[in-house]
Scaffold this active site. Structure first.
Site, PDB file in Angstrom:
ATOM      1  N   TYR A 272       6.458  -4.471 -20.040  1.00 34.09           N
ATOM      2  CA  TYR A 272       5.451  -4.176 -19.002  1.00 34.09           C
ATOM      3  C   TYR A 272       4.479  -3.086 -19.432  1.00 34.09           C
ATOM      4  O   TYR A 272       3.380  -2.989 -18.911  1.00 34.09           O
ATOM      5  CB  TYR A 272       6.119  -3.630 -17.729  1.00 34.09           C
ATOM      6  CG  TYR A 272       7.049  -4.562 -17.035  1.00 34.09           C
ATOM      7  CD1 TYR A 272       6.708  -5.893 -16.840  1.00 34.09           C
ATOM      8  CD2 TYR A 272       8.267  -4.102 -16.543  1.00 34.09           C
ATOM      9  CE1 TYR A 272       7.571  -6.738 -16.169  1.00 34.09           C
ATOM     10  CE2 TYR A 272       9.125  -4.944 -15.874  1.00 34.09           C
ATOM     11  CZ  TYR A 272       8.783  -6.249 -15.685  1.00 34.09           C
ATOM     12  OH  TYR A 272       9.629  -7.076 -15.022  1.00 34.09           O
TER      13      TYR A 272
ATOM     14  N   HIS B  17       2.138 -12.800  -7.519  1.00 34.45           N
ATOM     15  CA  HIS B  17       0.889 -12.166  -7.963  1.00 34.45           C
ATOM     16  C   HIS B  17      -0.349 -12.871  -7.409  1.00 34.45           C
ATOM     17  O   HIS B  17      -1.275 -12.207  -6.954  1.00 34.45           O
ATOM     18  CB  HIS B  17       0.818 -12.146  -9.495  1.00 34.45           C
ATOM     19  CG  HIS B  17       1.899 -11.324 -10.126  1.00 34.45           C
ATOM     20  ND1 HIS B  17       2.025 -11.190 -11.490  1.00 34.45           N
ATOM     21  CD2 HIS B  17       2.910 -10.587  -9.593  1.00 34.45           C
ATOM     22  CE1 HIS B  17       3.054 -10.416 -11.759  1.00 34.45           C
ATOM     23  NE2 HIS B  17       3.612 -10.041 -10.630  1.00 34.45           N
TER      24      HIS B  17
ATOM     25  N   HIS C  69       6.112 -18.330 -12.644  1.00 31.71           N
ATOM     26  CA  HIS C  69       7.059 -17.318 -12.167  1.00 31.71           C
ATOM     27  C   HIS C  69       7.190 -17.505 -10.665  1.00 31.71           C
ATOM     28  O   HIS C  69       6.203 -17.374  -9.933  1.00 31.71           O
ATOM     29  CB  HIS C  69       6.535 -15.898 -12.437  1.00 31.71           C
ATOM     30  CG  HIS C  69       6.682 -15.460 -13.861  1.00 31.71           C
ATOM     31  ND1 HIS C  69       6.032 -14.348 -14.353  1.00 31.71           N
ATOM     32  CD2 HIS C  69       7.431 -15.960 -14.869  1.00 31.71           C
ATOM     33  CE1 HIS C  69       6.370 -14.193 -15.622  1.00 31.71           C
ATOM     34  NE2 HIS C  69       7.211 -15.163 -15.964  1.00 31.71           N
TER      35      HIS C  69
ATOM     36  N   HIS D 265       9.089 -12.484 -22.622  1.00 34.72           N
ATOM     37  CA  HIS D 265       8.166 -11.637 -21.853  1.00 34.72           C
ATOM     38  C   HIS D 265       7.962 -10.340 -22.629  1.00 34.72           C
ATOM     39  O   HIS D 265       8.925  -9.688 -23.022  1.00 34.72           O
ATOM     40  CB  HIS D 265       8.750 -11.365 -20.459  1.00 34.72           C
ATOM     41  CG  HIS D 265       7.751 -10.858 -19.459  1.00 34.72           C
ATOM     42  ND1 HIS D 265       6.947  -9.756 -19.689  1.00 34.72           N
ATOM     43  CD2 HIS D 265       7.424 -11.297 -18.218  1.00 34.72           C
ATOM     44  CE1 HIS D 265       6.176  -9.550 -18.622  1.00 34.72           C
ATOM     45  NE2 HIS D 265       6.438 -10.474 -17.713  1.00 34.72           N
TER      46      HIS D 265
ATOM     47  N   HIS E 223       1.303  -9.331 -19.647  1.00 35.21           N
ATOM     48  CA  HIS E 223       0.369  -8.884 -18.616  1.00 35.21           C
ATOM     49  C   HIS E 223      -0.906  -8.459 -19.338  1.00 35.21           C
ATOM     50  O   HIS E 223      -0.845  -7.585 -20.208  1.00 35.21           O
ATOM     51  CB  HIS E 223       0.945  -7.694 -17.841  1.00 35.21           C
ATOM     52  CG  HIS E 223       2.185  -8.016 -17.072  1.00 35.21           C
ATOM     53  ND1 HIS E 223       2.833  -7.097 -16.286  1.00 35.21           N
ATOM     54  CD2 HIS E 223       2.894  -9.169 -16.960  1.00 35.21           C
ATOM     55  CE1 HIS E 223       3.883  -7.679 -15.720  1.00 35.21           C
ATOM     56  NE2 HIS E 223       3.951  -8.923 -16.117  1.00 35.21           N
TER      57      HIS E 223
ATOM     58  N   ARG F 229      10.427  -1.557 -20.722  1.00 36.50           N
ATOM     59  CA  ARG F 229       9.573  -0.369 -20.701  1.00 36.50           C
ATOM     60  C   ARG F 229       8.994  -0.051 -22.091  1.00 36.50           C
ATOM     61  O   ARG F 229       8.315   0.953 -22.263  1.00 36.50           O
ATOM     62  CB  ARG F 229      10.333   0.855 -20.168  1.00 36.50           C
ATOM     63  CG  ARG F 229      10.987   0.598 -18.847  1.00 36.50           C
ATOM     64  CD  ARG F 229      10.540   1.577 -17.771  1.00 36.50           C
ATOM     65  NE  ARG F 229      10.062   0.857 -16.603  1.00 36.50           N
ATOM     66  CZ  ARG F 229       8.804   0.802 -16.185  1.00 36.50           C
ATOM     67  NH1 ARG F 229       7.861   1.422 -16.841  1.00 36.50           N
ATOM     68  NH2 ARG F 229       8.483   0.134 -15.111  1.00 36.50           N
TER      69      ARG F 229
ATOM     70  N   GLU G 261      -0.524 -13.765 -17.967  1.00 36.29           N
ATOM     71  CA  GLU G 261       0.049 -13.873 -16.628  1.00 36.29           C
ATOM     72  C   GLU G 261      -1.007 -13.554 -15.571  1.00 36.29           C
ATOM     73  O   GLU G 261      -1.785 -12.601 -15.732  1.00 36.29           O
ATOM     74  CB  GLU G 261       1.257 -12.934 -16.490  1.00 36.29           C
ATOM     75  CG  GLU G 261       1.937 -13.069 -15.125  1.00 36.29           C
ATOM     76  CD  GLU G 261       3.312 -12.421 -15.050  1.00 36.29           C
ATOM     77  OE1 GLU G 261       3.852 -11.998 -16.088  1.00 36.29           O
ATOM     78  OE2 GLU G 261       3.843 -12.346 -13.925  1.00 36.29           O
TER      79      GLU G 261
ATOM     80  N   ASP H  50       2.117  -6.341  -5.638  1.00 37.57           N
ATOM     81  CA  ASP H  50       3.086  -6.770  -6.654  1.00 37.57           C
ATOM     82  C   ASP H  50       4.502  -6.261  -6.387  1.00 37.57           C
ATOM     83  O   ASP H  50       5.080  -5.576  -7.218  1.00 37.57           O
ATOM     84  CB  ASP H  50       2.613  -6.335  -8.057  1.00 37.57           C
ATOM     85  CG  ASP H  50       3.440  -6.987  -9.161  1.00 37.57           C
ATOM     86  OD1 ASP H  50       4.338  -7.800  -8.850  1.00 37.57           O
ATOM     87  OD2 ASP H  50       3.188  -6.666 -10.332  1.00 37.57           O
TER      88      ASP H  50
ATOM     89  N   HIS I 243       7.994  -8.017  -5.600  1.00 39.29           N
ATOM     90  CA  HIS I 243       8.656  -9.319  -5.502  1.00 39.29           C
ATOM     91  C   HIS I 243       9.728  -9.306  -4.414  1.00 39.29           C
ATOM     92  O   HIS I 243      10.420  -8.310  -4.250  1.00 39.29           O
ATOM     93  CB  HIS I 243       9.328  -9.682  -6.833  1.00 39.29           C
ATOM     94  CG  HIS I 243       8.378  -9.765  -7.989  1.00 39.29           C
ATOM     95  ND1 HIS I 243       8.761 -10.217  -9.231  1.00 39.29           N
ATOM     96  CD2 HIS I 243       7.061  -9.455  -8.098  1.00 39.29           C
ATOM     97  CE1 HIS I 243       7.720 -10.185 -10.054  1.00 39.29           C
ATOM     98  NE2 HIS I 243       6.683  -9.715  -9.393  1.00 39.29           N
TER      99      HIS I 243
ATOM    100  N   ASP J  66       2.126 -16.594 -11.592  1.00 42.14           N
ATOM    101  CA  ASP J  66       3.166 -15.892 -10.839  1.00 42.14           C
ATOM    102  C   ASP J  66       2.827 -16.023  -9.354  1.00 42.14           C
ATOM    103  O   ASP J  66       1.760 -15.574  -8.912  1.00 42.14           O
ATOM    104  CB  ASP J  66       3.198 -14.424 -11.275  1.00 42.14           C
ATOM    105  CG  ASP J  66       4.345 -13.640 -10.645  1.00 42.14           C
ATOM    106  OD1 ASP J  66       4.471 -13.674  -9.404  1.00 42.14           O
ATOM    107  OD2 ASP J  66       5.093 -12.984 -11.387  1.00 42.14           O
TER     108      ASP J  66
ATOM    109  N   GLU K 145      11.951 -14.182 -10.868  1.00 41.88           N
ATOM    110  CA  GLU K 145      11.906 -12.733 -11.127  1.00 41.88           C
ATOM    111  C   GLU K 145      12.124 -12.001  -9.807  1.00 41.88           C
ATOM    112  O   GLU K 145      11.478 -11.001  -9.510  1.00 41.88           O
ATOM    113  CB  GLU K 145      10.543 -12.343 -11.689  1.00 41.88           C
ATOM    114  CG  GLU K 145      10.190 -13.005 -13.000  1.00 41.88           C
ATOM    115  CD  GLU K 145       8.781 -12.648 -13.460  1.00 41.88           C
ATOM    116  OE1 GLU K 145       7.842 -12.704 -12.636  1.00 41.88           O
ATOM    117  OE2 GLU K 145       8.634 -12.299 -14.636  1.00 41.88           O
TER     118      GLU K 145
HETATM  119 ZN    ZN Z   1       5.205  -8.871 -10.628  1.00 42.26          ZN
HETATM  120 FE    FE Z   2       5.772 -12.442 -13.254  1.00 37.72          FE
HETATM  121 FE    FE Z   3       5.375 -10.428 -15.705  1.00 33.94          FE
END
Ligand code: ZN
Ligand code: FE
Ligand code: FE
Length: 269
Positions: A63, A172, A204, A60, A100, A30, A135, A217, A219, A169, A249
């Protein structure tokens, strides 16, 4: 995994569940400040990689980064965080850094694409040892990078584009409308024509809770969503994908990941 665990610990955890690589967050997903990385811990991780046959990991970005936020301070935070992450990652030469691209929040795709490229042009440098990955996004809200053309647009505007790649991904692209279930070959051919297969550096692996084109989105565990096990078998064995690093993920704890890794290894044959 989160780098606050320590690097050697992450490598050992990966090995304990049958993985030969792993993804970690450079800081709290975060956002917020990252504590310093311990050079001895990193050195021990590399020693362990050799012993356990683990490949260099994928970092990564948080986000919350938005390189194309409407507010200057949001873009500034993305810039500073990426610059700091990339400086730290020089301690892990050969690492990949995935982020992202961002959400343009009403500014429009063109403005978003330009701001993302501007950010990259300010944080990349000639001698860096990390490859930075865009991504592929599901197209939730105003997400940029929701189709291959947008990724190509960003890459075209990055001066040091040889430092750049793409992380695909599966959840995604499915949510973004690409039919990787019925036409994986066609989707990958489109990727190759638009972006170029040499840009593809990581996958991913996630199933999706939603139908194709839903732009949600969410998962799902491998084989339990709308993509399904058979499609994953084709993905992990596809000649354009099979030699790439795959990262899960999915909504799991460690034992769930262990089971998915075993299943995917079985599929890969
Ligand atoms: Zn995602
Ligand atoms: Fe991903
Ligand atoms: Fe991601």
């Amino acid at each position: 995994m989160s780098s606050s665990k320590g690097f050697l610990a992450m490598a050992k955890t990966a090995e304990s569940i049958g993985a030969n690589t792993f993804q970690f967050f450079t800081r709290n997903p975060r956002g917020g400040a990252a504590k310093d990385w311990d050079p001895r811990d990193i050195q021990e991780m590399f020693g362990y990689f050799e012993k356990a046959g683990i490949a260099c990991p994928l970092a990564h970005a948080p986000y919350t980064l938005n390189a194309c936020g409407a507010q200057e301070r949001v873009r500034q935070f993305a810039l500073e965080t990426m610059a700091d992450d990339l400086k730290r990652l020089e301690q892990i030469p050969g690492a990949l850094y995935n982020f992202h691209p961002g959400s343009h929040v009403g500014q429009g795709d063109e403005q978003g694409i330009q701001q993302i490229a501007d950010t990259l042009n300010r944080v990349l440098w000639e001698g860096m040892h990390t490859t930075v990955l865009l991504e592929t996004m599901a197209g939730k809200g105003s997400e940029v990078g929701r189709n291959f053309e947008q990724l190509r647009e960003i890459l075209d505007r990055v001066e040091l584009s040889q430092k750049m790649g793409v992380c695909l991904d599966t959840c995604h692209v499915w949510d973004g409308g690409y039919d990787i279930v019925e036409d994986l070959d066609g989707v990958l051919a489109a990727f190759d024509q638009t972006v170029g297969r040499a840009r593809l550096k990581a996958i991913h692996l996630n199933d999706s809770m939603n139908p194709r084109g839903s732009h949600k989105d969410r998962h799902e565990k491998i084989g339990q969503g709308h993509i399904g096990a058979e499609a994953f078998r084709r993905i992990v064995t596809h000649p354009m994908l099979r030699d790439l690093p795959f990262y899960l993920e999915t909504p799991n704890e460690l034992d769930g990941y262990q089971a998915e890794i075993a299943m995917l290894r079985e599929m890969a044959g």
